[in-house]
Design a protein around this motif. Structure first.
Motif, PDB file in Angstrom:
ATOM      1  N   ARG A  69       0.825  -1.214   0.000  1.00 51.40           N
ATOM      2  CA  ARG A  69       0.000   0.000   0.000  1.00 51.40           C
ATOM      3  C   ARG A  69       0.857   1.262   0.000  1.00 51.40           C
ATOM      4  NH1 ARG A  69      -4.703   1.305   4.556  1.00 51.40           N
ATOM      5  NH2 ARG A  69      -5.130   3.460   3.916  1.00 51.40           N
ATOM      6  N   GLN A  70       1.906   1.284   0.812  1.00 52.40           N
ATOM      7  CA  GLN A  70       2.730   2.486   0.947  1.00 52.40           C
ATOM      8  C   GLN A  70       3.579   2.756  -0.288  1.00 52.40           C
ATOM      9  OE1 GLN A  70       2.932  -0.247   2.767  1.00 52.40           O
ATOM     10  NE2 GLN A  70       5.051  -0.910   3.084  1.00 52.40           N
ATOM     11  N   GLU A  71       3.730   1.761  -1.170  1.00 50.35           N
ATOM     12  CA  GLU A  71       4.559   1.955  -2.367  1.00 50.35           C
ATOM     13  C   GLU A  71       3.850   2.776  -3.440  1.00 50.35           C
ATOM     14  OE1 GLU A  71       7.514  -1.864  -2.576  1.00 50.35           O
ATOM     15  OE2 GLU A  71       5.403  -2.266  -3.031  1.00 50.35           O
ATOM     16  N   PHE A  72       2.544   2.941  -3.303  1.00 47.60           N
ATOM     17  CA  PHE A  72       1.802   3.695  -4.314  1.00 47.60           C
ATOM     18  C   PHE A  72       2.295   5.139  -4.405  1.00 47.60           C
ATOM     19  CE2 PHE A  72      -1.873   6.314  -5.615  1.00 47.60           C
ATOM     20  CZ  PHE A  72      -2.117   5.752  -6.862  1.00 47.60           C
ATOM     21  N   ASN A  73       2.566   5.775  -3.262  1.00 48.15           N
ATOM     22  CA  ASN A  73       2.989   7.177  -3.250  1.00 48.15           C
ATOM     23  C   ASN A  73       4.503   7.353  -3.279  1.00 48.15           C
ATOM     24  OD1 ASN A  73       0.348   8.251  -3.142  1.00 48.15           O
ATOM     25  ND2 ASN A  73       0.254   7.903  -0.927  1.00 48.15           N
ATOM     26  N   ASN A  74       5.232   6.249  -3.363  1.00 49.09           N
ATOM     27  CA  ASN A  74       6.690   6.315  -3.375  1.00 49.09           C
ATOM     28  C   ASN A  74       7.180   6.319  -4.818  1.00 49.09           C
ATOM     29  OD1 ASN A  74       9.443   6.016  -3.091  1.00 49.09           O
ATOM     30  ND2 ASN A  74       9.325   4.336  -1.616  1.00 49.09           N
ATOM     31  N   ASP A  75       7.645   7.464  -5.271  1.00 50.78           N
ATOM     32  CA  ASP A  75       8.054   7.599  -6.670  1.00 50.78           C
ATOM     33  C   ASP A  75       9.354   6.874  -6.986  1.00 50.78           C
ATOM     34  OD1 ASP A  75       5.861   9.057  -7.361  1.00 50.78           O
ATOM     35  OD2 ASP A  75       6.831  11.023  -7.244  1.00 50.78           O
ATOM     36  N   ARG A  76      10.008   6.316  -5.993  1.00 48.31           N
ATOM     37  CA  ARG A  76      11.229   5.553  -6.247  1.00 48.31           C
ATOM     38  C   ARG A  76      10.921   4.096  -6.565  1.00 48.31           C
ATOM     39  NH1 ARG A  76      15.643   6.498  -1.707  1.00 48.31           N
ATOM     40  NH2 ARG A  76      16.814   5.328  -3.281  1.00 48.31           N
ATOM     41  N   VAL A  77       9.667   3.680  -6.362  1.00 52.34           N
ATOM     42  CA  VAL A  77       9.280   2.291  -6.625  1.00 52.34           C
ATOM     43  C   VAL A  77       8.945   2.127  -8.101  1.00 52.34           C
ATOM     44  CG1 VAL A  77       7.578   0.497  -6.141  1.00 52.34           C
ATOM     45  CG2 VAL A  77       8.460   1.936  -4.279  1.00 52.34           C
ATOM     46  N   ASP A  78       9.588   1.137  -8.723  1.00 47.17           N
ATOM     47  CA  ASP A  78       9.381   0.878 -10.146  1.00 47.17           C
ATOM     48  C   ASP A  78       8.024   0.231 -10.379  1.00 47.17           C
ATOM     49  OD1 ASP A  78      10.074   0.574 -12.906  1.00 47.17           O
ATOM     50  OD2 ASP A  78      10.507  -1.527 -12.507  1.00 47.17           O
ATOM     51  N   ALA A  79       7.426   0.538 -11.534  1.00 43.20           N
ATOM     52  CA  ALA A  79       6.158  -0.080 -11.923  1.00 43.20           C
ATOM     53  C   ALA A  79       6.124  -0.170 -13.439  1.00 43.20           C
ATOM     54  CB  ALA A  79       4.979   0.719 -11.376  1.00 43.20           C
ATOM     55  N   GLY A  80       4.995  -0.600 -13.990  1.00 45.87           N
ATOM     56  CA  GLY A  80       4.910  -0.844 -15.426  1.00 45.87           C
ATOM     57  C   GLY A  80       4.780   0.429 -16.246  1.00 45.87           C
ATOM     58  N   ASP A  81       5.020   0.297 -17.534  1.00 42.05           N
ATOM     59  CA  ASP A  81       4.953   1.431 -18.460  1.00 42.05           C
ATOM     60  C   ASP A  81       3.858   1.213 -19.496  1.00 42.05           C
ATOM     61  OD1 ASP A  81       7.245   2.507 -17.203  1.00 42.05           O
ATOM     62  OD2 ASP A  81       8.514   1.219 -18.423  1.00 42.05           O
ATOM     63  N   ILE A  82       3.351   2.310 -20.032  1.00 44.42           N
ATOM     64  CA  ILE A  82       2.366   2.272 -21.097  1.00 44.42           C
ATOM     65  C   ILE A  82       3.009   2.839 -22.358  1.00 44.42           C
ATOM     66  CG2 ILE A  82       0.165   3.200 -21.928  1.00 44.42           C
ATOM     67  CD1 ILE A  82      -0.880   3.124 -19.136  1.00 44.42           C
ATOM     68  N   GLY A  83       2.907   2.094 -23.455  1.00 44.47           N
ATOM     69  CA  GLY A  83       3.438   2.553 -24.724  1.00 44.47           C
ATOM     70  C   GLY A  83       2.367   3.245 -25.554  1.00 44.47           C
ATOM     71  N   ALA A  84       2.792   3.884 -26.608  1.00 43.77           N
ATOM     72  CA  ALA A  84       1.875   4.627 -27.473  1.00 43.77           C
ATOM     73  C   ALA A  84       0.788   3.701 -28.018  1.00 43.77           C
ATOM     74  CB  ALA A  84       2.649   5.257 -28.624  1.00 43.77           C
ATOM     75  N   GLY A  85      -0.465   4.070 -27.782  1.00 43.62           N
ATOM     76  CA  GLY A  85      -1.597   3.290 -28.295  1.00 43.62           C
ATOM     77  C   GLY A  85      -1.951   2.067 -27.484  1.00 43.62           C
ATOM     78  N   HIS A  86      -1.209   1.787 -26.438  1.00 50.74           N
ATOM     79  CA  HIS A  86      -1.488   0.600 -25.619  1.00 50.74           C
ATOM     80  C   HIS A  86      -2.839   0.720 -24.910  1.00 50.74           C
ATOM     81  CE1 HIS A  86       2.563  -1.652 -24.870  1.00 50.74           C
ATOM     82  NE2 HIS A  86       1.749  -2.342 -25.618  1.00 50.74           N
ATOM     83  N   THR A  87      -3.473  -0.430 -24.728  1.00 48.14           N
ATOM     84  CA  THR A  87      -4.609  -0.516 -23.823  1.00 48.14           C
ATOM     85  C   THR A  87      -4.230  -1.436 -22.671  1.00 48.14           C
ATOM     86  OG1 THR A  87      -5.585  -2.382 -25.040  1.00 48.14           O
ATOM     87  CG2 THR A  87      -6.316  -0.153 -25.641  1.00 48.14           C
ATOM     88  N   VAL A  88      -4.727  -1.116 -21.485  1.00 49.80           N
ATOM     89  CA  VAL A  88      -4.488  -1.931 -20.298  1.00 49.80           C
ATOM     90  C   VAL A  88      -5.830  -2.180 -19.625  1.00 49.80           C
ATOM     91  CG1 VAL A  88      -3.308  -2.120 -18.077  1.00 49.80           C
ATOM     92  CG2 VAL A  88      -2.194  -0.946 -19.977  1.00 49.80           C
ATOM     93  N   THR A  89      -6.068  -3.424 -19.222  1.00 48.67           N
ATOM     94  CA  THR A  89      -7.320  -3.809 -18.574  1.00 48.67           C
ATOM     95  C   THR A  89      -7.029  -4.494 -17.247  1.00 48.67           C
ATOM     96  OG1 THR A  89      -8.353  -4.153 -20.738  1.00 48.67           O
ATOM     97  CG2 THR A  89      -9.465  -5.115 -18.837  1.00 48.67           C
ATOM     98  N   ALA A  90      -7.805  -4.138 -16.237  1.00 46.10           N
ATOM     99  CA  ALA A  90      -7.754  -4.836 -14.947  1.00 46.10           C
ATOM    100  C   ALA A  90      -9.184  -5.122 -14.510  1.00 46.10           C
ATOM    101  CB  ALA A  90      -7.030  -3.996 -13.898  1.00 46.10           C
ATOM    102  N   ILE A  91      -9.394  -6.289 -13.909  1.00 51.39           N
ATOM    103  CA  ILE A  91     -10.739  -6.717 -13.518  1.00 51.39           C
ATOM    104  C   ILE A  91     -10.723  -7.222 -12.079  1.00 51.39           C
ATOM    105  CG2 ILE A  91     -12.620  -8.338 -13.985  1.00 51.39           C
ATOM    106  CD1 ILE A  91     -11.785  -8.350 -16.906  1.00 51.39           C
TER     107      ILE A  91
END
Length: 640
Positions: free
Chosen positions: A498-520
């Motif tokens: 939970r605390q990693e959401f506001n931590n800008d030093r934590v790596d996460a995924g990237d979105i490329g041009a035109g990409h769609t991302v889905t979560a359910i």
């Protein structure tokens, strides 16, 4: 004992056919030529490291050199006589084996025949008619892709079968390495009680490797291993027509709640993200380093040959402002093409054509040189990316995953991205591919056919290579007054604290041009008969039941190159426009749940998943969705 073993050698020597001197000379000449070719890179390559002069391979070479050719074959035939693929081949063949990607296990106990055995000239095997004793001998291991077209003999040992192949020359046998595939696996996301844990946090995932691997397994008549199924990669394999971005934001988010196809008493929270689609002429120049695995394990037709064809498909999509360099790695790394305009296809295709396999898999040397080349190509305002093409088998160099992860992360911070293309079966290391792509701010894709190469490297090239947002994280806070339970479908390997959401030093995924991302998410309303947990006797009474909000959605992202993130927020309300795009994503989610034998589906079946997918297939210009439905039908048949 010594006299008995000498008797055995004499008996076997008498039983074996006389050697063909001309044939033997031909094989040795061929082996020597191959050995000389595989000792280094092509003429224009600049190696960065030399093959070690010490280690087990050198020790085994020296050991083998002390045996006579005839004695080595006699001993090897004796070992194989009892159904073991443990041999000592002709020592002059050993360099060819080692530099073609073969490996050696430590000496271990193996049985040795003590009496005469008859020789089968057809297979070069001895049929056992003897007792045995245990002695120590080395085990030569051959990567299976190298021997798919070779004569293979099945042998039984302790009720289990192993396989072996003849080595050129004296017909000795060596063991075929078994299936060493490894997957980035994690336990299925559990059901969460909202009152206990109202917040869910994860990194987005645009990888598609899992879907392609599942397809490869099904098309080969096998159900995919459960650990290979990552449902989010199945869902995100398909492009979706979601709402376009408005204003200055690089993407648009849409949150919708609808009924669950497999459970009338729960609902699905569907989160859709659509990346902006800049015109091709507006994209920045690309510096691309092809880092190509040319180790011995890449010899099969669905590895290096398919890799060459795949990269060739990409070239017409690039412009004269884009540059390409090629680095290869096996026992050592070398640059075989300097930075070259992407429109100089003759030079690029010529360099690809000249690639051949041989050696171990020194991934560390390859990565270090590829990044060095990429850094030399980088200029302000350009995108620089290493594109690693491999079967994922790093057997030299980085053995510590944490060290590998840190190395890639450090390079990402310097501005060079990394994407991974996986090829082949048998020793595919999906876990390494995932580690590399996730920490390199890139995408991991598995190329099993030329059609898949067309999808990844042509149809969706801008999304794969040009980022529009980095370190994209999602956090959902559910209202315990409205939602009793929830579970995130997929994203098991992308969970964050939970605390990693506001931590800008934590790596996460990237979105490329035109990409769609889905979560359910599957969510269970308060009071639903589908609630699986009891209220706590001494639990606090929820005070938020007066709110109509089911929850609150947050998304953080960084603009490419930025250090500080930006925040998008929106309340989650019941309802919303449910489209065929969303329904198809739900059908694929159900398909993934069926493949993992999820306990949450009840009696929902492949037939119902197929019916939902057919009804919501919509516009399918490339046939991806029709193919998915065929795979569902195939899985249904195989699962029975």
């Amino acid at each position: 004992m010594s006299d008995e073993f000498d008797d055995l050698k004499h008996a076997m020597k008498a039983a074996m056919p006389a050697p063909d001197a001309a044939r033997r000379a031909s094989h040795l000449a061929m082996a020597q030529k191959k050995f000389e070719t595989l000792q280094g890179s092509a003429d224009e390559a600049r190696p960065t490291s030399d093959r070690p002069k010490t280690g087990i391979f050198r020790g085994v070479r020296e050991m083998l050199s002390t045996l006579s050719t005839r004695g080595a074959l006699t001993a090897s035939t004796a070992f194989v006589a009892l159904g073991l693929a443990v041999v000592v081949p002709d020592w002059r063949q050993a360099p060819q084996l080692f530099d073609a990607g073969y490996s050696v296990d430590e000496a271990q106990p193996v049985p040795v025949v003590r009496e005469r055995a008859e020789v089968d000239d057809t297979l070069g095997l001895a049929a056992p008619e003897a007792e045995m004793e245990i002695q120590e001998a080395p085990v030569i291991i051959v990567p299976e892709p190298l021997v798919q077209s070779a004569p293979v003999v099945s042998m039984q040992q302790d009720g289990a079968y192993t396989r072996a192949m003849p080595v050129p020359g004296d017909g000795a046998l060596v063991q075929i390495e078994g299936d060493t595939e490894a997957f980035a696996d994690a336990d299925q996301n559990p059901l969460k009680v909202t009152a206990d844990e109202p917040v869910s946090t994860f990194s987005i995932d645009v990888d598609t490797a899992s879907y392609s691997f599942i397809r490869s397994a099904l098309m080969n008549g096998q159900m995919p291993p459960v650990e290979s199924v990552r449902i989010e990669e199945m869902i995100n394999y398909f492009p979706y027509d979601y709402a376009e971005p408005q204003g200055d934001q690089p993407f648009e988010t849409t949150v919708t709640v609808t009924d669950t196809p497999w459970n009338p008493d729960t609902q699905l929270l569907h989160i859709a993200i659509q990346g902006e689609k800049p015109a091709l002429e507006d994209r920045p120049p690309l510096n691309l380093v092809f880092l190509i695995d040319t180790s011995g394990s890449m010899e099969a037709a669905n590895k290096l040959p398919l890799l060459k064809q795949s990269l060739a498909l990409m070239l017409p999509q690039l412009t004269e402002e884009d540059e390409i360099a090629i680095v290869t790695y096996a026992g050592s790394a070398g640059q075989v093409l300097e930075a070259t305009s992407a429109t100089d296809t003759d030079a690029i295709l010529g360099a690809l054509d000249n690639l051949s396999v041989g050696g171990s898999t020194n991934g560390e040397d390859g990565l270090r040189q590829a990044y060095s080349v990429a850094e030399g190509m980088a200029e302000e305002g350009e995108v620089t990316r290493v594109l690693l093409a491999t079967d994922g088998d790093f057997n030299v160099g980085f053995f510590d995953p944490k060290r590998l992860e840190q190395f890639i992360s450090d390079k990402r911070e310097s501005g060079t991205y990394l994407s991974v293309l996986g090829f082949g079966r048998g020793n595919l290391d999906d876990e390494i591919m995932q580690t590399l792509a996730q920490n390199g701010s890139g995408q991991a894709a598995y190329i099993d056919t030329l059609s898949e190469a067309q999808k990844v490297l042509v149809d969706q090239l801008t999304g794969a290579l040009f980022p529009i947002a980095n370190d994209v994280k999602i956090q959902v806070e559910f209202n315990p007054g409205q939602i009793a339970e929830y579970r995130l479908i997929g994203y098991e390997t992308r969970g964050l604290n939970r605390q990693e959401f506001n931590n800008d030093r934590v790596d996460a995924g990237d979105i490329g041009a035109g990409h769609t991302v889905t979560a359910i998410y599957e969510i269970t309303p308060v009071g639903s008969p589908a609630v699986l947990t009891d209220d706590l006797r001494y639990g606090e009474v929820a005070t938020s039941s007066d709110s109509d909000e089911l929850g609150f959605f947050k998304l953080r992202y960084k603009a490419p190159g930025a250090d500080n993130s930006q925040l998008i927020e929106t309340p989650i309300l019941a309802g919303g426009d449910v489209t065929d795009e969303m329904r198809f994503a739900m059908a694929i989610a159900g398909f993934g749940e069926l493949l993992t034998d999820s306990p949450y589906l009840g009696d929902w079946s492949y037939d119902q998943a197929i019916a939902l997918a057919n009804a919501s297939k919509g516009d399918d210009p490339f046939g991806y969705r029709a193919e998915a439905i065929r795979l569902m039908r195939l899985a249904e048949s195989l699962d029975q």
